[in-house]
Design a protein around this motif. Structure first.
Motif, PDB file in Angstrom:
ATOM      1  N   TYR A  11       0.849  -0.961  -0.243  1.00  0.00           N
ATOM      2  CA  TYR A  11      -0.011   0.018  -0.032  1.00  0.00           C
ATOM      3  C   TYR A  11       0.999   1.182   0.121  1.00  0.00           C
ATOM      4  O   TYR A  11       0.517   2.275   0.575  1.00  0.00           O
ATOM      5  N   THR A  12       2.048   1.210  -0.701  1.00  0.00           N
ATOM      6  CA  THR A  12       2.869   2.181  -0.529  1.00  0.00           C
ATOM      7  C   THR A  12       2.718   3.206  -2.058  1.00  0.00           C
ATOM      8  O   THR A  12       2.466   2.647  -3.058  1.00  0.00           O
ATOM      9  N   ALA A  13       3.186   4.265  -1.889  1.00  0.00           N
ATOM     10  CA  ALA A  13       3.151   5.131  -3.339  1.00  0.00           C
ATOM     11  C   ALA A  13       4.342   5.302  -3.770  1.00  0.00           C
ATOM     12  O   ALA A  13       4.775   5.745  -4.771  1.00  0.00           O
ATOM     13  N   VAL A  14       5.504   4.857  -2.968  1.00  0.00           N
ATOM     14  CA  VAL A  14       6.935   4.799  -3.522  1.00  0.00           C
ATOM     15  C   VAL A  14       7.351   3.718  -4.286  1.00  0.00           C
ATOM     16  O   VAL A  14       7.920   4.183  -5.344  1.00  0.00           O
ATOM     17  N   LEU A  15       6.944   2.784  -3.985  1.00  0.00           N
ATOM     18  CA  LEU A  15       7.609   1.522  -5.135  1.00  0.00           C
ATOM     19  C   LEU A  15       6.334   1.190  -5.945  1.00  0.00           C
ATOM     20  O   LEU A  15       5.114   1.789  -6.117  1.00  0.00           O
ATOM     21  N   GLN A  16       7.079   1.041  -7.108  1.00  0.00           N
ATOM     22  CA  GLN A  16       6.294   0.423  -8.493  1.00  0.00           C
ATOM     23  C   GLN A  16       6.618  -0.782  -8.851  1.00  0.00           C
ATOM     24  O   GLN A  16       7.735  -1.387  -8.835  1.00  0.00           O
ATOM     25  N   LYS A  17       5.593  -1.530  -9.028  1.00  0.00           N
ATOM     26  CA  LYS A  17       5.564  -2.893  -9.360  1.00  0.00           C
ATOM     27  C   LYS A  17       6.569  -3.211 -10.613  1.00  0.00           C
ATOM     28  O   LYS A  17       6.176  -2.291 -11.556  1.00  0.00           O
ATOM     29  N   GLY A  18       7.124  -4.034 -10.647  1.00  0.00           N
ATOM     30  CA  GLY A  18       7.985  -4.403 -12.032  1.00  0.00           C
ATOM     31  C   GLY A  18       9.115  -3.629 -11.921  1.00  0.00           C
ATOM     32  O   GLY A  18      10.095  -3.643 -12.959  1.00  0.00           O
ATOM     33  N   THR A  19       9.735  -2.694 -11.099  1.00  0.00           N
ATOM     34  CA  THR A  19      10.725  -1.751 -11.132  1.00  0.00           C
ATOM     35  C   THR A  19      11.862  -2.419 -10.482  1.00  0.00           C
ATOM     36  O   THR A  19      11.593  -3.015  -9.390  1.00  0.00           O
ATOM     37  N   SER A  20      13.158  -2.069 -10.929  1.00  0.00           N
ATOM     38  CA  SER A  20      14.058  -2.663 -10.091  1.00  0.00           C
ATOM     39  C   SER A  20      14.816  -1.647  -9.257  1.00  0.00           C
ATOM     40  O   SER A  20      14.742  -0.661  -9.593  1.00  0.00           O
ATOM     41  N   TYR A  21      15.143  -2.300  -8.015  1.00  0.00           N
ATOM     42  CA  TYR A  21      15.708  -1.465  -7.089  1.00  0.00           C
ATOM     43  C   TYR A  21      16.950  -1.987  -6.351  1.00  0.00           C
ATOM     44  O   TYR A  21      16.969  -3.241  -6.609  1.00  0.00           O
ATOM     45  N   TYR A  22      17.521  -1.100  -5.758  1.00  0.00           N
ATOM     46  CA  TYR A  22      19.115  -1.721  -4.900  1.00  0.00           C
ATOM     47  C   TYR A  22      18.527  -1.647  -3.578  1.00  0.00           C
ATOM     48  O   TYR A  22      17.618  -0.933  -3.216  1.00  0.00           O
ATOM     49  N   LEU A  23      18.897  -2.933  -3.122  1.00  0.00           N
ATOM     50  CA  LEU A  23      18.524  -3.172  -1.504  1.00  0.00           C
ATOM     51  C   LEU A  23      19.415  -3.415  -0.651  1.00  0.00           C
ATOM     52  O   LEU A  23      20.426  -4.033  -1.101  1.00  0.00           O
ATOM     53  N   PHE A  24      19.025  -2.877   0.666  1.00  0.00           N
ATOM     54  CA  PHE A  24      20.267  -2.869   1.515  1.00  0.00           C
ATOM     55  C   PHE A  24      19.519  -3.657   2.867  1.00  0.00           C
ATOM     56  O   PHE A  24      18.578  -2.998   3.464  1.00  0.00           O
ATOM     57  N   PRO A  25      20.000  -4.642   3.025  1.00  0.00           N
ATOM     58  CA  PRO A  25      19.458  -5.386   4.301  1.00  0.00           C
ATOM     59  C   PRO A  25      19.301  -4.714   5.510  1.00  0.00           C
ATOM     60  O   PRO A  25      20.144  -3.985   6.013  1.00  0.00           O
ATOM     61  N   ASN A  26      17.904  -4.863   6.334  1.00  0.00           N
ATOM     62  CA  ASN A  26      17.753  -4.277   7.509  1.00  0.00           C
ATOM     63  C   ASN A  26      17.198  -5.400   8.619  1.00  0.00           C
ATOM     64  O   ASN A  26      15.984  -5.318   8.321  1.00  0.00           O
ATOM     65  N   GLY A  27      17.885  -6.073   8.905  1.00  0.00           N
ATOM     66  CA  GLY A  27      17.348  -7.457   9.433  1.00  0.00           C
ATOM     67  C   GLY A  27      17.081  -8.451   8.526  1.00  0.00           C
ATOM     68  O   GLY A  27      17.547  -8.478   7.522  1.00  0.00           O
ATOM     69  N   ALA A  28      16.337  -9.505   9.130  1.00  0.00           N
ATOM     70  CA  ALA A  28      16.091 -10.694   8.211  1.00  0.00           C
ATOM     71  C   ALA A  28      15.033 -10.488   7.219  1.00  0.00           C
ATOM     72  O   ALA A  28      14.722 -11.096   6.226  1.00  0.00           O
ATOM     73  N   ASN A  29      13.917  -9.336   7.573  1.00  0.00           N
ATOM     74  CA  ASN A  29      12.697  -9.195   6.982  1.00  0.00           C
ATOM     75  C   ASN A  29      12.477  -8.013   6.219  1.00  0.00           C
ATOM     76  O   ASN A  29      11.543  -7.721   5.756  1.00  0.00           O
ATOM     77  N   HIS A  30      13.674  -7.276   6.264  1.00  0.00           N
ATOM     78  CA  HIS A  30      13.407  -5.887   5.717  1.00  0.00           C
ATOM     79  C   HIS A  30      14.549  -5.471   4.869  1.00  0.00           C
ATOM     80  O   HIS A  30      15.700  -5.947   5.283  1.00  0.00           O
ATOM     81  N   TYR A  31      14.269  -4.458   3.920  1.00  0.00           N
ATOM     82  CA  TYR A  31      15.392  -3.689   3.032  1.00  0.00           C
ATOM     83  C   TYR A  31      15.000  -2.431   3.269  1.00  0.00           C
ATOM     84  O   TYR A  31      14.052  -1.790   3.075  1.00  0.00           O
ATOM     85  N   TYR A  32      16.332  -1.759   3.247  1.00  0.00           N
ATOM     86  CA  TYR A  32      16.187  -0.042   2.862  1.00  0.00           C
ATOM     87  C   TYR A  32      16.190  -0.060   1.126  1.00  0.00           C
ATOM     88  O   TYR A  32      17.062  -0.942   0.967  1.00  0.00           O
ATOM     89  N   VAL A  33      15.390   0.588   0.785  1.00  0.00           N
ATOM     90  CA  VAL A  33      15.203   0.467  -0.913  1.00  0.00           C
ATOM     91  C   VAL A  33      15.717   1.736  -1.377  1.00  0.00           C
ATOM     92  O   VAL A  33      15.642   2.810  -1.114  1.00  0.00           O
ATOM     93  N   SER A  34      16.410   1.800  -2.376  1.00  0.00           N
ATOM     94  CA  SER A  34      17.157   2.836  -3.131  1.00  0.00           C
ATOM     95  C   SER A  34      17.013   2.782  -4.680  1.00  0.00           C
ATOM     96  O   SER A  34      17.330   1.336  -5.208  1.00  0.00           O
ATOM     97  N   LYS A  35      16.835   3.851  -5.318  1.00  0.00           N
ATOM     98  CA  LYS A  35      17.039   3.589  -6.698  1.00  0.00           C
ATOM     99  C   LYS A  35      18.373   3.790  -7.231  1.00  0.00           C
ATOM    100  O   LYS A  35      18.718   3.587  -8.399  1.00  0.00           O
ATOM    101  N   PHE A  36      19.435   4.165  -6.516  1.00  0.00           N
ATOM    102  CA  PHE A  36      20.774   4.166  -6.595  1.00  0.00           C
ATOM    103  C   PHE A  36      21.611   3.134  -5.707  1.00  0.00           C
ATOM    104  O   PHE A  36      21.288   2.831  -4.559  1.00  0.00           O
ATOM    105  N   PRO A  37      22.696   2.947  -6.012  1.00  0.00           N
ATOM    106  CA  PRO A  37      23.639   1.979  -5.582  1.00  0.00           C
ATOM    107  C   PRO A  37      24.136   2.754  -4.062  1.00  0.00           C
ATOM    108  O   PRO A  37      25.561   2.618  -4.136  1.00  0.00           O
ATOM    109  N   ASN A  38      23.395   3.386  -3.434  1.00  0.00           N
ATOM    110  CA  ASN A  38      23.795   4.201  -2.389  1.00  0.00           C
ATOM    111  C   ASN A  38      23.074   3.905  -1.238  1.00  0.00           C
ATOM    112  O   ASN A  38      21.802   4.364  -1.277  1.00  0.00           O
ATOM    113  N   SER A  39      23.420   3.445  -0.219  1.00  0.00           N
ATOM    114  CA  SER A  39      22.470   3.078   1.007  1.00  0.00           C
ATOM    115  C   SER A  39      22.094   4.396   1.631  1.00  0.00           C
ATOM    116  O   SER A  39      21.048   4.357   2.291  1.00  0.00           O
ATOM    117  N   GLY A  40      22.751   5.522   1.682  1.00  0.00           N
ATOM    118  CA  GLY A  40      22.471   6.850   2.326  1.00  0.00           C
ATOM    119  C   GLY A  40      21.246   7.313   1.437  1.00  0.00           C
ATOM    120  O   GLY A  40      20.552   8.359   1.733  1.00  0.00           O
TER     121      GLY A  40
END
Length: 170
Positions: A11-40
């Protein structure tokens, strides 16, 4: 850092289905999500179930650096056998090569009109000498010349530095 394709935007307005993102693990069940290869530069933290991880394709090992002795005054036809993952747009095929000490500038055609770049010589194999057309060597300048008036640092007394502003639109 991982890469993943969004398979459920929830139910997010940020993510688009079918789009590729860079993912940075945050625990076992979550990711920080970015359009760029930069965790910040992440857009937020989202559930891991929203993404399908893209498996990295295995890249072959770089060939061992071997001494290649070629005459720098001659043109060679050679087969490119390896390139770094960042050079995927360069096809593994035959090119025309002007060798230097450890690297060579390579071209798509024997008229040397389509320069493709400069790569290490040990990335090439099957060197065959090719005749250079005299009109090419007369009209092409392979040496890079430096004009002494093109300097960015003004001369100054030792220990001090006076910089000149680089102006692009004079």
């Amino acid at each position: 850092m991982l890469q993943g394709i969004c398979i459920d935007s929830g139910y997010t307005a940020v993510l688009q289905k079918g789009t590729s993102y860079y993912l940075f693990p945050n625990g076992a069940n979550h990711y920080y999500v970015s359009k760029f290869p930069n965790s910040g530069a992440h857009m937020g933290c989202f559930q891991a179930s929203y993404f399908q991880i893209i498996e990295d394709e295995l890249w072959p090992e770089e060939p061992e650096a071997r001494p290649v002795s070629l005459d720098p005054e001659k043109l060679y036809n050679a087969q490119l056998i390896w390139r770094q993952p960042g050079y995927k747009q360069i096809k593994l095929q035959e090119y025309y090569l002007l060798p230097h000490e450890t690297h060579g500038t390579f071209y798509e055609d024997n008229s040397l009109s389509v320069l493709r770049g400069c790569l290490p010589l040990h990335w090439f194999t099957d060197f065959v000498e090719v005749e250079i057309d005299k009109t090419i060597t007369e009209t092409t300048n392979f040496d890079i010349e430096f004009d002494e008036s093109d300097h960015f640092l003004a001369e100054s007394e030792p220990g001090t530095a006076n910089y000149i502003q680089l102006s692009l639109f004079d």
